[in-house]
Scaffold this motif. Structure first.
Motif, short mmCIF file in Angstrom:
data_model
loop_
_atom_site.label_atom_id
_atom_site.label_comp_id
_atom_site.label_asym_id
_atom_site.label_seq_id
_atom_site.Cartn_x
_atom_site.Cartn_y
_atom_site.Cartn_z
N LYS A 15 106.87 46.59 -18.66
CA LYS A 15 106.30 46.50 -17.26
C LYS A 15 106.06 44.92 -16.82
N GLY A 16 106.92 44.58 -15.98
CA GLY A 16 106.61 43.09 -15.63
C GLY A 16 107.83 42.28 -16.11
N GLY A 17 108.54 42.67 -17.16
CA GLY A 17 109.66 41.99 -17.72
C GLY A 17 110.73 41.70 -16.73
N ILE A 18 112.06 41.07 -17.32
CA ILE A 18 112.95 40.76 -16.24
C ILE A 18 114.08 41.14 -16.96
N PRO A 19 114.70 42.43 -16.98
CA PRO A 19 115.83 42.88 -17.37
C PRO A 19 116.97 42.23 -16.96
N ILE A 20 118.10 41.79 -17.65
CA ILE A 20 119.31 41.32 -17.32
C ILE A 20 120.54 42.04 -17.63
N ILE A 21 121.34 42.26 -16.79
CA ILE A 21 122.59 43.04 -17.14
C ILE A 21 123.71 42.16 -16.82
N ASN A 22 124.55 42.32 -17.68
CA ASN A 22 125.61 41.44 -17.48
C ASN A 22 127.14 42.20 -17.26
N CYS A 23 127.99 41.56 -16.42
CA CYS A 23 129.31 42.23 -16.56
C CYS A 23 130.26 41.02 -16.24
N ALA A 24 131.47 41.22 -16.75
CA ALA A 24 132.62 40.53 -16.76
C ALA A 24 133.96 41.12 -16.44
N TYR A 25 134.86 40.33 -15.61
CA TYR A 25 135.93 40.88 -15.10
C TYR A 25 137.20 39.98 -15.40
N GLU A 26 138.39 40.62 -15.43
CA GLU A 26 139.52 39.84 -15.58
C GLU A 26 140.42 39.53 -14.35
N ASN A 27 140.28 40.72 -13.57
CA ASN A 27 141.20 40.60 -12.22
C ASN A 27 140.78 39.64 -11.31
N THR A 28 141.57 38.73 -11.04
CA THR A 28 140.89 37.62 -9.89
C THR A 28 141.27 38.09 -8.49
N ALA A 29 141.55 39.31 -8.35
CA ALA A 29 141.85 40.08 -7.05
C ALA A 29 140.65 40.72 -6.76
N PHE A 30 139.85 40.96 -7.58
CA PHE A 30 138.73 41.68 -7.03
C PHE A 30 137.57 40.70 -6.11
N ASP A 31 137.14 41.19 -4.88
CA ASP A 31 136.86 40.71 -3.87
C ASP A 31 135.38 41.00 -3.37
N TYR A 32 134.78 42.00 -4.27
CA TYR A 32 133.31 42.52 -3.65
C TYR A 32 132.88 43.23 -4.97
#
Lengths: 112, 111
Positions: A15-32
């Motif tokens: 409790k009180g910590g700062i979880p960080i979740i990461n994502c990566a993508y390849e398709n530059t057409a993604f817009d949202y």
């Protein structure tokens, strides 16, 4: 072939910590890029979202950081609480019809 | 508003049986979607519809069929159930905006 790669698979913080979740993508057409939160036995619900022309977005204790050149984005949860314990999914949308492509999900546990 | 409702909540099928998963929304949304969620795999799009009478395939459509005769309803049909279709199925809808609203899901087991 996963178009949106999410890590870690699971995460435990105090409790009180700062979880960080990461994502990566390849398709530059993604817009949202939305993040969805899912509690056990429930459907996913939109938590926060960002477009690629913005580098950071904050809503309450939740922040998305977006790095367009690296094609990566991440979710930070400030001052995490046990009630934040859930599965978090990043996603991406390309083109019309708002079709979502999800990451594999991160199961977060926040211990008291 | 009830939002997006799905029935049944749970179902066990034998191999080769058929069934229809029901999805109804009362928000007058034009876009509707079906996803399946498998452990560790996220959600994958099965079919979607942009309005009554218009449907199209998503990432994993094989073994499923849909129809959209009204704005409110978007049923998903499994014709010959297979163990690979054991999953949790979610229906979602949106009004051509970015936020999709999900139903509570149907947990299906095929034995």
């Amino acid at each position: 072939q996963q178009q949106v790669k999410q890590s870690p698979q699971s995460l435990i913080v105090q409790k009180g910590g700062i979880p960080i979740i990461n994502c990566a993508y390849e398709n530059t057409a993604f817009d949202y890029f939305p993040w969805y939160q899912q509690f056990p036995g429930k459907g996913p619900a939109l938590l926060i979202a960002i477009r690629p022309d913005v580098s950071e977005k904050k809503e309450g204790r939740f922040t998305i950081s977006f790095n367009k050149s690296a094609k990566q984005f991440s979710l930070h949860i400030m001052d995490s609480q046990p009630g934040d314990s859930a599965t978090y999914f990043c996603a991406a949308v390309s083109g019309g019809y708002n079709k979502l492509i999800f990451g594999a999900g991160t199961r977060l546990a926040v211990h008291p | 508003n009830a939002g997006v409702t799905q029935t049944p909540k749970f179902r066990i099928l034998k191999i080769g049986q058929s069934m229809t998963l029901q999805c109804t929304q009362d928000m007058n949304h034009n876009y509707m979607y079906w996803y399946r969620q498998d452990p560790g795999m996220g959600l994958k799009l099965i079919y979607y519809s942009v309005g009554a009478g218009i449907t199209d395939k998503g990432e994993v459509p094989n073994g499923y069929n849909v129809s959209r005769s009204t704005t409110e309803d978007f049923p998903l049909r499994l014709e010959l159930a297979a163990p690979s279709q054991t999953s949790v199925y979610f229906c979602a809808s949106t009004l051509s905006t970015d936020t999709q609203y999900f139903g509570p899901g149907t947990r299906l087991t095929v034995l």
